[in-house]
Structure formats: C-alpha cells, structure tokens
Design a protein around this motif. Structure first.
Motif, mmCIF file in Angstrom:
data_model
loop_
_atom_site.group_PDB
_atom_site.id
_atom_site.type_symbol
_atom_site.label_atom_id
_atom_site.label_comp_id
_atom_site.label_asym_id
_atom_site.label_seq_id
_atom_site.Cartn_x
_atom_site.Cartn_y
_atom_site.Cartn_z
ATOM 1 N N ASP A 18 0.809 -1.097 0.110
ATOM 2 C CA ASP A 18 -0.371 0.037 0.033
ATOM 3 C C ASP A 18 0.748 1.381 0.015
ATOM 4 O O ASP A 18 0.583 2.186 -0.757
ATOM 5 C CB ASP A 18 -0.986 0.023 1.230
ATOM 6 C CG ASP A 18 -2.065 -1.062 1.172
ATOM 7 O OD1 ASP A 18 -2.218 -1.715 0.005
ATOM 8 O OD2 ASP A 18 -2.633 -1.255 2.053
ATOM 9 N N ALA A 19 1.966 1.263 0.678
ATOM 10 C CA ALA A 19 2.766 2.446 0.742
ATOM 11 C C ALA A 19 3.440 2.802 -0.328
ATOM 12 O O ALA A 19 3.555 3.635 -0.884
ATOM 13 C CB ALA A 19 4.022 2.365 1.675
ATOM 14 N N LEU A 20 3.817 1.491 -1.112
ATOM 15 C CA LEU A 20 4.629 1.644 -2.691
ATOM 16 C C LEU A 20 3.342 2.202 -3.524
ATOM 17 O O LEU A 20 3.830 3.229 -4.280
ATOM 18 C CB LEU A 20 4.965 0.327 -2.879
ATOM 19 C CG LEU A 20 6.122 -0.342 -2.224
ATOM 20 C CD1 LEU A 20 6.393 -1.675 -2.599
ATOM 21 C CD2 LEU A 20 7.578 0.508 -2.655
ATOM 22 N N GLU A 21 2.412 1.575 -3.579
ATOM 23 C CA GLU A 21 1.337 2.310 -4.552
ATOM 24 C C GLU A 21 0.748 3.351 -4.122
ATOM 25 O O GLU A 21 0.690 4.239 -5.065
ATOM 26 C CB GLU A 21 0.144 1.163 -4.580
ATOM 27 C CG GLU A 21 0.405 -0.058 -5.057
ATOM 28 C CD GLU A 21 -0.747 -1.204 -5.102
ATOM 29 O OE1 GLU A 21 -1.621 -0.990 -4.229
ATOM 30 O OE2 GLU A 21 -0.613 -2.094 -5.853
ATOM 31 N N ALA A 22 1.077 4.125 -3.143
ATOM 32 C CA ALA A 22 0.387 5.447 -2.662
ATOM 33 C C ALA A 22 1.634 6.235 -3.085
ATOM 34 O O ALA A 22 1.254 7.557 -3.402
ATOM 35 C CB ALA A 22 0.383 5.606 -1.138
ATOM 36 N N SER A 23 2.893 5.778 -3.383
ATOM 37 C CA SER A 23 3.721 6.809 -3.916
ATOM 38 C C SER A 23 4.122 6.433 -5.479
ATOM 39 O O SER A 23 4.802 6.823 -5.939
ATOM 40 C CB SER A 23 4.950 6.362 -3.276
ATOM 41 O OG SER A 23 5.207 6.603 -1.935
ATOM 42 N N ALA A 27 3.092 -2.403 -7.447
ATOM 43 C CA ALA A 27 3.592 -3.628 -6.491
ATOM 44 C C ALA A 27 2.539 -4.800 -6.510
ATOM 45 O O ALA A 27 1.495 -4.576 -6.830
ATOM 46 C CB ALA A 27 3.784 -3.105 -5.108
ATOM 47 N N PHE A 28 3.395 -5.946 -6.470
ATOM 48 C CA PHE A 28 2.802 -7.261 -6.375
ATOM 49 C C PHE A 28 3.157 -7.959 -5.085
ATOM 50 O O PHE A 28 4.225 -8.133 -4.787
ATOM 51 C CB PHE A 28 3.070 -7.928 -7.730
ATOM 52 C CG PHE A 28 2.494 -9.370 -7.718
ATOM 53 C CD1 PHE A 28 0.967 -9.551 -7.994
ATOM 54 C CD2 PHE A 28 3.331 -10.380 -7.419
ATOM 55 C CE1 PHE A 28 0.522 -10.893 -8.158
ATOM 56 C CE2 PHE A 28 2.685 -11.943 -7.492
ATOM 57 C CZ PHE A 28 1.501 -11.939 -7.873
ATOM 58 N N ILE A 29 2.130 -8.761 -4.535
ATOM 59 C CA ILE A 29 2.509 -9.569 -3.399
ATOM 60 C C ILE A 29 2.463 -11.131 -3.808
ATOM 61 O O ILE A 29 1.312 -11.710 -4.429
ATOM 62 C CB ILE A 29 1.364 -9.474 -2.098
ATOM 63 C CG1 ILE A 29 1.378 -8.149 -1.637
ATOM 64 C CG2 ILE A 29 1.873 -10.417 -1.090
ATOM 65 C CD1 ILE A 29 0.464 -7.894 -0.441
ATOM 66 N N ALA A 30 3.629 -11.464 -3.946
ATOM 67 C CA ALA A 30 3.902 -13.039 -4.364
ATOM 68 C C ALA A 30 3.705 -13.914 -3.355
ATOM 69 O O ALA A 30 4.195 -13.674 -2.148
ATOM 70 C CB ALA A 30 5.055 -13.286 -4.885
ATOM 71 N N GLY A 31 3.177 -15.172 -3.141
ATOM 72 C CA GLY A 31 2.850 -16.059 -2.380
ATOM 73 C C GLY A 31 1.842 -15.827 -1.251
ATOM 74 O O GLY A 31 1.744 -16.389 -0.016
ATOM 75 N N GLU A 32 0.905 -14.625 -1.836
ATOM 76 C CA GLU A 32 -0.117 -14.336 -0.865
ATOM 77 C C GLU A 32 -0.968 -15.504 -0.378
ATOM 78 O O GLU A 32 -1.650 -15.646 0.865
ATOM 79 C CB GLU A 32 -0.927 -13.161 -1.147
ATOM 80 C CG GLU A 32 -1.869 -12.761 -0.300
ATOM 81 C CD GLU A 32 -2.622 -11.456 -1.080
ATOM 82 O OE1 GLU A 32 -3.435 -10.708 -0.361
ATOM 83 O OE2 GLU A 32 -2.342 -10.987 -2.164
ATOM 84 N N ARG A 50 6.909 -7.435 -4.503
ATOM 85 C CA ARG A 50 7.809 -7.233 -5.902
ATOM 86 C C ARG A 50 7.218 -6.011 -6.680
ATOM 87 O O ARG A 50 6.073 -5.642 -6.470
ATOM 88 C CB ARG A 50 7.772 -8.688 -6.732
ATOM 89 C CG ARG A 50 8.233 -9.839 -6.013
ATOM 90 C CD ARG A 50 7.901 -10.826 -6.879
ATOM 91 N NE ARG A 50 8.669 -12.246 -6.305
ATOM 92 C CZ ARG A 50 8.464 -13.460 -6.641
ATOM 93 N NH1 ARG A 50 7.956 -13.597 -7.974
ATOM 94 N NH2 ARG A 50 8.945 -14.472 -5.988
ATOM 95 N N VAL A 51 8.360 -5.610 -7.219
ATOM 96 C CA VAL A 51 8.223 -4.277 -7.855
ATOM 97 C C VAL A 51 8.851 -4.453 -9.243
ATOM 98 O O VAL A 51 9.886 -5.307 -9.548
ATOM 99 C CB VAL A 51 8.653 -3.026 -7.267
ATOM 100 C CG1 VAL A 51 7.836 -2.758 -5.852
ATOM 101 C CG2 VAL A 51 10.284 -3.231 -7.020
ATOM 102 N N ALA A 57 14.684 1.576 -7.430
ATOM 103 C CA ALA A 57 15.349 2.697 -6.459
ATOM 104 C C ALA A 57 14.506 3.311 -5.793
ATOM 105 O O ALA A 57 14.667 3.494 -4.619
ATOM 106 C CB ALA A 57 16.134 3.724 -7.352
ATOM 107 N N LEU A 58 13.198 3.958 -6.132
ATOM 108 C CA LEU A 58 12.325 4.452 -5.148
ATOM 109 C C LEU A 58 11.810 3.545 -4.255
ATOM 110 O O LEU A 58 11.526 3.923 -3.110
ATOM 111 C CB LEU A 58 11.277 5.016 -6.462
ATOM 112 C CG LEU A 58 10.138 5.653 -5.508
ATOM 113 C CD1 LEU A 58 10.526 6.764 -4.732
ATOM 114 C CD2 LEU A 58 8.973 6.172 -6.578
ATOM 115 N N ALA A 59 11.368 2.309 -4.679
ATOM 116 C CA ALA A 59 10.910 1.209 -3.856
ATOM 117 C C ALA A 59 11.626 1.026 -2.661
ATOM 118 O O ALA A 59 11.304 0.926 -1.496
ATOM 119 C CB ALA A 59 10.474 0.074 -4.647
#
Length: 92
Positions: A18-23, A27-32, A50-51, A57-59
């Motif tokens: 969520d923090a990554l996407e807000a910026s 992003a993707f959660i693998a293994g969820e 994962r990104v 760099a930003l992530a």
C-alpha cells in the motif's frame, strides 16, 4: 519483477504494498495465497513484495521507511506488554 521485501505475515506485506502504491510504484504480493496451503505452520519466506525493475530505486527507500515504522510499532507493543495494568490489557 524484483523482490523488495520479504514479509513475516500478510499484514506487513500489505502495508508495504500500500505504501508503494501510494507513492506511484506498482507492487505485487507473491505467495499471498500460499499461507493457506501451509495450514497451522507459520508461513516463513513465502510472502514477498515485488516491483518492476524500473521502480527499484524508489521502492527501496519506501520499504526502508515502512520497515522502520514497523520496527518502532513492535517496540512500542513490547513495552506496553510489560506493563501489568496497561489500558490495552483489560480482562475479557
């Protein structure tokens, strides 16, 4: 896709995602969904955020900030847990 965070649990993974996407970082959660396959055992090293390579760099900076906040929150919870009559420790 590159792994930028290995989560202890789904909550942490979603906080980072969520923090990554807000910026603006996709992003993707693998293994969820692997946690259900493990059953009663703790799901260790299955959950990764994962990104894309172009966002690494930003992530990494964002993930570092979230990790610091999670660490502070865990320390605060540990301190509260040591107080026998804290406001969050009411009997049920």
């Amino acid at each position: 896709m590159h792994t930028v965070y290995r989560a202890e649990n789904l909550f942490d993974a979603h906080l980072v995602k969520d923090a990554l996407e807000a910026s603006g970082v996709p992003a993707f959660i693998a293994g969820e969904y692997l946690t259900g396959a493990v059953g009663q055992l703790p799901a260790m090293n299955y959950i990764e955020v994962r990104v894309p390579e172009s966002s690494l760099a930003l992530a990494s900076g964002i993930v570092g900030e979230v990790e610091a906040q999670l660490s502070e929150a865990r320390l605060a919870i540990d301190e509260i847990g040591e107080q026998p009559d804290g406001p969050l420790l009411m009997p049920c």
